[in-house]
Scaffold this motif. Sequence first.
Motif, PDB file in Angstrom:
ATOM      1  N   LYS A  81       0.934  -1.130  -0.099  1.00 19.94           N
ATOM      2  CA  LYS A  81       0.104  -0.097  -0.011  1.00 19.94           C
ATOM      3  C   LYS A  81       0.828   1.362   0.032  1.00 19.94           C
ATOM      4  O   LYS A  81       1.775   1.454   0.833  1.00 19.94           O
ATOM      5  CB  LYS A  81      -0.964  -0.022   1.328  1.00 19.94           C
ATOM      6  CG  LYS A  81      -1.864  -1.255   1.421  1.00 19.94           C
ATOM      7  CD  LYS A  81      -2.919  -1.245   0.344  1.00 19.94           C
ATOM      8  CE  LYS A  81      -3.709  -2.539   0.497  1.00 19.94           C
ATOM      9  NZ  LYS A  81      -4.667  -2.658  -0.620  1.00 19.94           N
ATOM     10  N   ARG A  82       0.543   2.035  -1.025  1.00 22.34           N
ATOM     11  CA  ARG A  82       1.649   3.222  -1.094  1.00 22.34           C
ATOM     12  C   ARG A  82       1.795   3.958   0.063  1.00 22.34           C
ATOM     13  O   ARG A  82       2.799   4.650   0.223  1.00 22.34           O
ATOM     14  CB  ARG A  82       1.046   4.092  -2.192  1.00 22.34           C
ATOM     15  CG  ARG A  82      -0.225   4.819  -2.073  1.00 22.34           C
ATOM     16  CD  ARG A  82      -0.580   5.469  -3.404  1.00 22.34           C
ATOM     17  NE  ARG A  82      -1.188   4.576  -4.345  1.00 22.34           N
ATOM     18  CZ  ARG A  82      -1.661   4.957  -5.595  1.00 22.34           C
ATOM     19  NH1 ARG A  82      -1.855   6.018  -5.701  1.00 22.34           N
ATOM     20  NH2 ARG A  82      -2.000   3.920  -6.531  1.00 22.34           N
ATOM     21  N   HIS A  83       0.757   4.284   1.082  1.00 21.21           N
ATOM     22  CA  HIS A  83       0.725   4.975   2.137  1.00 21.21           C
ATOM     23  C   HIS A  83       1.353   4.439   3.277  1.00 21.21           C
ATOM     24  O   HIS A  83       1.500   5.021   4.338  1.00 21.21           O
ATOM     25  CB  HIS A  83      -0.526   5.706   2.496  1.00 21.21           C
ATOM     26  CG  HIS A  83      -1.639   4.573   2.763  1.00 21.21           C
ATOM     27  ND1 HIS A  83      -2.259   3.736   1.676  1.00 21.21           N
ATOM     28  CD2 HIS A  83      -2.300   3.823   3.831  1.00 21.21           C
ATOM     29  CE1 HIS A  83      -3.146   2.571   2.338  1.00 21.21           C
ATOM     30  NE2 HIS A  83      -3.004   2.968   3.617  1.00 21.21           N
ATOM     31  N   ARG A  84       1.755   3.213   3.221  1.00 24.55           N
ATOM     32  CA  ARG A  84       2.261   2.385   4.262  1.00 24.55           C
ATOM     33  C   ARG A  84       3.609   1.925   3.961  1.00 24.55           C
ATOM     34  O   ARG A  84       4.166   0.957   4.703  1.00 24.55           O
ATOM     35  CB  ARG A  84       1.381   1.227   4.796  1.00 24.55           C
ATOM     36  CG  ARG A  84      -0.080   1.695   5.010  1.00 24.55           C
ATOM     37  CD  ARG A  84      -0.885   0.637   5.731  1.00 24.55           C
ATOM     38  NE  ARG A  84      -0.266   0.162   7.014  1.00 24.55           N
ATOM     39  CZ  ARG A  84      -0.537  -0.867   7.808  1.00 24.55           C
ATOM     40  NH1 ARG A  84      -1.779  -1.458   7.328  1.00 24.55           N
ATOM     41  NH2 ARG A  84      -0.099  -1.214   9.090  1.00 24.55           N
ATOM     42  N   ARG A  87       6.437   2.102   6.661  1.00 23.26           N
ATOM     43  CA  ARG A  87       6.240   1.167   8.020  1.00 23.26           C
ATOM     44  C   ARG A  87       6.594  -0.204   7.353  1.00 23.26           C
ATOM     45  O   ARG A  87       6.783  -1.194   8.218  1.00 23.26           O
ATOM     46  CB  ARG A  87       4.612   1.144   8.285  1.00 23.26           C
ATOM     47  CG  ARG A  87       4.118   2.499   8.809  1.00 23.26           C
ATOM     48  CD  ARG A  87       3.048   2.289   9.583  1.00 23.26           C
ATOM     49  NE  ARG A  87       2.479   3.827  10.119  1.00 23.26           N
ATOM     50  CZ  ARG A  87       1.291   3.899  10.580  1.00 23.26           C
ATOM     51  NH1 ARG A  87       0.362   3.033  10.898  1.00 23.26           N
ATOM     52  NH2 ARG A  87       1.142   5.069  11.030  1.00 23.26           N
ATOM     53  N   HIS A  88       6.439  -0.679   6.166  1.00 20.94           N
ATOM     54  CA  HIS A  88       7.038  -2.052   5.668  1.00 20.94           C
ATOM     55  C   HIS A  88       8.332  -2.009   5.401  1.00 20.94           C
ATOM     56  O   HIS A  88       8.824  -3.147   5.131  1.00 20.94           O
ATOM     57  CB  HIS A  88       6.234  -2.251   4.441  1.00 20.94           C
ATOM     58  CG  HIS A  88       4.831  -2.690   4.500  1.00 20.94           C
ATOM     59  ND1 HIS A  88       4.261  -3.766   5.177  1.00 20.94           N
ATOM     60  CD2 HIS A  88       3.756  -2.102   3.794  1.00 20.94           C
ATOM     61  CE1 HIS A  88       3.074  -3.669   4.900  1.00 20.94           C
ATOM     62  NE2 HIS A  88       2.610  -2.713   4.273  1.00 20.94           N
ATOM     63  N   GLY A 115       6.158   8.264   8.178  1.00 23.06           N
ATOM     64  CA  GLY A 115       5.476   7.141   8.392  1.00 23.06           C
ATOM     65  C   GLY A 115       6.110   6.430   9.450  1.00 23.06           C
ATOM     66  O   GLY A 115       5.388   5.142   9.894  1.00 23.06           O
ATOM     67  N   THR A 116       6.969   6.463  10.230  1.00 23.12           N
ATOM     68  CA  THR A 116       7.778   5.802  11.427  1.00 23.12           C
ATOM     69  C   THR A 116       7.258   6.316  12.517  1.00 23.12           C
ATOM     70  O   THR A 116       7.641   5.755  13.414  1.00 23.12           O
ATOM     71  CB  THR A 116       9.183   6.124  10.960  1.00 23.12           C
ATOM     72  OG1 THR A 116       9.766   7.301  11.268  1.00 23.12           O
ATOM     73  CG2 THR A 116       9.898   5.471   9.816  1.00 23.12           C
ATOM     74  N   ARG A 118       4.438   7.885  15.541  1.00 26.74           N
ATOM     75  CA  ARG A 118       2.922   7.808  15.663  1.00 26.74           C
ATOM     76  C   ARG A 118       2.660   9.389  16.141  1.00 26.74           C
ATOM     77  O   ARG A 118       3.474   9.699  17.184  1.00 26.74           O
ATOM     78  CB  ARG A 118       2.612   7.086  16.625  1.00 26.74           C
ATOM     79  CG  ARG A 118       2.519   5.630  16.324  1.00 26.74           C
ATOM     80  CD  ARG A 118       2.051   4.646  17.605  1.00 26.74           C
ATOM     81  NE  ARG A 118       2.125   3.313  16.938  1.00 26.74           N
ATOM     82  CZ  ARG A 118       1.766   2.250  17.307  1.00 26.74           C
ATOM     83  NH1 ARG A 118       1.395   2.278  18.790  1.00 26.74           N
ATOM     84  NH2 ARG A 118       1.842   0.937  17.109  1.00 26.74           N
TER      85      ARG A 118
END
Length: 264
Positions: A81-84, A87-88, A115-116, A118
């Motif tokens: 998923k491009r927005h995640r 996180r991957h 993305g890393t 919160r």
Amino acid sequence: MNELHTDQSVLPPRLRFNEVSVRFGGLTALDAVSLEVPAGTVVGIIGPNGAGKTTLFNVVCGFSTPAAGSLELDGEAFRPKRHRLVRHGVSRTLQGLGLFPGLTVLENVMLGLEGTARHNALQDALLLPRSRHGEAQLRDRGLRALDDLGIANRATALPDTLPYGVRKKVALARALAGAPRLLLLDEPAGGLAHEDIEELAEIIRRIPQTGCSVVLVEHHVDLVMSVCERIAVLDFGKLIAEGTPAEIGANPAVTDAYLGVEPA
């Protein structure tokens, strides 16, 4: 870059393409491509324009959906998923720089860390200590990424005030800031002078020492040959050759079509 020493031979491939096909209407951009990227290695992808190299990257980043086949990341099914992606543990540089001229070098690099972390919207709005602490951590990580590439002294500069070779480093630092396990480099040598390409080669060679695998799409074949442990050759969406640089360099069809060398 922090070095990580692991026996990569016992690990599953960092990335695996299983018979991946991508079609756009009547055009087949990728045709049943199977390919492995071992952990902690640099793998090059070469081929003429329109061969499917960018589509290959777009599949990994979730911008293109396979009509058939599947992906695996570290031995597990991977549906990107491009927005995640961050996180991957997947990061990518662009053919263009993709830098924001109104942000400083450090702020551009910190975007690669979005993305890393919160975020709590209320904490951010009230500037509570926890929110400030999180931002300080992102700044520290961004500065370390810049320092690894020798450009921490440019942290407060605006990108457009810097030489092109330095801006290329900023884009690479942004991709590396999140400590990815898979880095996709899309023509990183484009527009660089010879001495900058030599420096880039040294940087790429160091990246796998952190445990990160690199997939390199590049038209500078000398760079690909000097930094990659394995090379895959695409033509009209098909994988037509794969092997070590020596094997690819000795393949008559590849040398004639892509490397500009008469086969012996």
